[in-house]
Design an enzyme around this catalytic site. Sequence first.
Site, mmCIF file in Angstrom:
data_model
loop_
_atom_site.group_PDB
_atom_site.id
_atom_site.type_symbol
_atom_site.label_atom_id
_atom_site.label_comp_id
_atom_site.label_asym_id
_atom_site.label_seq_id
_atom_site.Cartn_x
_atom_site.Cartn_y
_atom_site.Cartn_z
ATOM 1 N N GLY A 1 4.688 -10.077 3.937
ATOM 2 C CA GLY A 1 5.387 -10.079 5.204
ATOM 3 C C GLY A 1 4.623 -10.848 6.269
ATOM 4 O O GLY A 1 3.392 -10.859 6.284
ATOM 5 N N GLN A 2 5.363 -11.451 7.170
ATOM 6 C CA GLN A 2 4.724 -12.207 8.251
ATOM 7 C C GLN A 2 4.134 -11.285 9.302
ATOM 8 O O GLN A 2 3.396 -11.731 10.171
ATOM 9 C CB GLN A 2 5.724 -13.167 8.895
ATOM 10 C CG GLN A 2 5.061 -14.192 9.800
ATOM 11 C CD GLN A 2 5.971 -14.634 10.930
ATOM 12 O OE1 GLN A 2 6.987 -15.262 10.682
ATOM 13 N NE2 GLN A 2 5.597 -14.298 12.177
ATOM 14 N N LYS A 3 4.447 -9.985 9.215
ATOM 15 C CA LYS A 3 3.865 -9.075 10.196
ATOM 16 C C LYS A 3 2.346 -9.148 10.116
ATOM 17 O O LYS A 3 1.672 -9.152 11.126
ATOM 18 C CB LYS A 3 4.332 -7.632 9.967
ATOM 19 C CG LYS A 3 4.254 -6.795 11.244
ATOM 20 C CD LYS A 3 4.058 -5.332 10.973
ATOM 21 C CE LYS A 3 2.609 -5.007 10.812
ATOM 22 N NZ LYS A 3 2.343 -3.680 10.258
ATOM 23 N N GLN B 1 -3.257 -12.161 7.363
ATOM 24 C CA GLN B 1 -3.349 -11.899 5.918
ATOM 25 C C GLN B 1 -2.573 -12.947 5.142
ATOM 26 O O GLN B 1 -3.079 -13.493 4.148
ATOM 27 C CB GLN B 1 -2.795 -10.506 5.623
ATOM 28 C CG GLN B 1 -2.563 -10.209 4.149
ATOM 29 C CD GLN B 1 -2.067 -8.789 3.933
ATOM 30 O OE1 GLN B 1 -2.833 -7.840 4.025
ATOM 31 N NE2 GLN B 1 -0.782 -8.639 3.666
ATOM 32 N N HIS C 1 9.025 -3.688 3.493
ATOM 33 C CA HIS C 1 8.749 -3.856 2.062
ATOM 34 C C HIS C 1 10.040 -4.115 1.292
ATOM 35 O O HIS C 1 10.080 -4.938 0.380
ATOM 36 C CB HIS C 1 8.092 -2.593 1.498
ATOM 37 C CG HIS C 1 6.808 -2.199 2.154
ATOM 38 N ND1 HIS C 1 6.704 -1.122 3.002
ATOM 39 C CD2 HIS C 1 5.576 -2.743 2.106
ATOM 40 C CE1 HIS C 1 5.453 -1.004 3.423
ATOM 41 N NE2 HIS C 1 4.735 -1.978 2.909
ATOM 42 N N MET D 1 0.843 -1.190 0.000
ATOM 43 C CA MET D 1 0.000 0.000 0.000
ATOM 44 C C MET D 1 0.887 1.253 0.000
ATOM 45 O O MET D 1 0.448 2.344 0.349
ATOM 46 C CB MET D 1 -0.940 0.001 1.204
ATOM 47 C CG MET D 1 -1.909 -1.196 1.169
ATOM 48 S SD MET D 1 -3.539 -0.831 1.831
ATOM 49 C CE MET D 1 -3.119 -0.395 3.524
ATOM 50 N N GLN E 1 -10.419 -2.319 1.586
ATOM 51 C CA GLN E 1 -10.018 -3.066 2.780
ATOM 52 C C GLN E 1 -10.055 -2.190 4.034
ATOM 53 O O GLN E 1 -9.643 -2.645 5.098
ATOM 54 C CB GLN E 1 -8.647 -3.729 2.578
ATOM 55 C CG GLN E 1 -7.450 -2.802 2.576
ATOM 56 C CD GLN E 1 -6.169 -3.542 2.199
ATOM 57 O OE1 GLN E 1 -6.029 -4.038 1.088
ATOM 58 N NE2 GLN E 1 -5.222 -3.647 3.113
ATOM 59 N N ILE F 1 10.395 -7.413 9.822
ATOM 60 C CA ILE F 1 11.558 -6.525 9.958
ATOM 61 C C ILE F 1 11.242 -5.537 11.080
ATOM 62 O O ILE F 1 10.133 -4.988 11.136
ATOM 63 C CB ILE F 1 11.843 -5.789 8.640
ATOM 64 C CG1 ILE F 1 12.005 -6.784 7.489
ATOM 65 C CG2 ILE F 1 13.086 -4.896 8.788
ATOM 66 C CD1 ILE F 1 13.190 -7.719 7.613
#
Lengths: 280, 280
Positions: A147-149, A153, A37, A30, A61, A176
């Site tokens: 990303g796993q953050k 999702q 990213h 986004m 979203q 990160i």
Amino acid sequence: MLVATTIEEVKANVRQWKKDGLKIGLVPTMGYLHEGHASLISRARGECDKVIVSDFVNPIQFGPKEDLATYPRDFDADCKLCEGLGADLIFHPEPSEMYSPDFHSYVGVDTLSAGLCGKSRPIHFNGVCTVVSKLFNITEADKAYFGQKDAQQLAIVKRMVRDLNFNIEIVGCPIIREEDGLAKSSRNTYLSDDARAKATILHKALTKGEEMVRAGETDAIKVRTEITNIIESEPLAKIDYVEVVDLGELQQCDVIDGPILTAVAVYIDNVRLIDNFIVE
Amino acid sequence: MLVATTIEEVKANVRQWKKDGLKIGLVPTMGYLHEGHASLISRARGECDKVIVSDFVNPIQFGPKEDLATYPRDFDADCKLCEGLGADLIFHPEPSEMYSPDFHSYVGVDTLSAGLCGKSRPIHFNGVCTVVSKLFNITEADKAYFGQKDAQQLAIVKRMVRDLNFNIEIVGCPIIREEDGLAKSSRNTYLSDDARAKATILHKALTKGEEMVRAGETDAIKVRTEITNIIESEPLAKIDYVEVVDLGELQQCDVIDGPILTAVAVYIDNVRLIDNFIVE
């Protein structure tokens, strides 16, 4: 680096790349790109012939009371970052290019979307699945990087890809963090200096929880309680949720007897932050 | 002709065909093929290098009180017909191959799914969109062929493809009829001899309605009333709906001032039949 604002521009490039037998990597974002990213783009760069970064604040979203209007944007900086990392194309459409007035379609994943962030953001993951499906079709990517953050999702997109037989591999990449442990997020920019300092409480609490699980604690309620207590020790923090769920169906578990995701969403001075850890 | 029962078999063939630069046509069916399906397959054969027919009674598009269990099946006959028409591959999976126990994903189209058949079949079009999305991804088809008999389905699939940017062209094909005008349908086999004879009332009524519109009638209510009266003249007929809708959003219209779809669903002796006409 190509800058595309229309779907047709992307598709035209993709058609040529496909014809040439090239492997395409997609990093859906986004925008307001940060090192999180960047790690996805670098990974894609290492694994694919062509790297597409989508840079689109996806309106569908966001809930009606969420931060769509104020979501941070800096397209020039994003372009510089992408170019510096060797991306081949950045896709930056207007919302009207992605959603015509008579747009009526949706994609979603039941069950996995119900808990965690889905509880307070009921339309969020439908919006994510819908835009991600569009991006997969537009880019015909071989691999997409998430990303796993955003652990929920990631799990939902993986399930969607499996269920709907998309011809794409979903690559999950590690969180990160800032030096003090705060997970990188475009929304960190909302934090005042004071709140920014206090926001480390999420990582502190999760670190303690992860230590407990890795040390053999199988009582999920104990883990959850410990994390909750640590976060609540910070007066500026308001918990949305602290959950220990199984990594398959993302259902709350009382006993830890398989892979788990422990995830939290916490408002720090009205800024909603998320973080998590996974123990496989 | 190849007979595939697994997704991976289809994908392996498709990968090779794509590599060879071949154009793939898909005809999605629920089997028990008749001349309507045959017309789609022949059209695909004429326009594509490789023709895939999917032959799958899709459980998730049937409501709990519908005819999933009794839906007619004859895979041997289907294979003969497809082979005779020069299809390259028939895909005939078990439901478990398409839907694992932890399948949670769905695709749908709002608004267009609400009226007409969607009113009495609330989950139907979600089931259709979901399976069709899977088939598009599995076959990577360049074109897919749908009959206009299922006019609402055709409109919904077209919208879904446009909205979600699927790389496929949807080809709508004309309704194929028996000599007496009854639209070909696998469900016609449910009709007793008596009901079969009476079932022509749908086509008779629609023909009269189409004549009115083509003669310049712009009062949709008059057209609907005329069709309704003709169908109701048949005691065995029980109307589910008679609707005149605009061809874009499928919303009921009172004044005919653009392209319209006039569609009916009628139970003849408890067998639900649909038919329609379009005036562009």
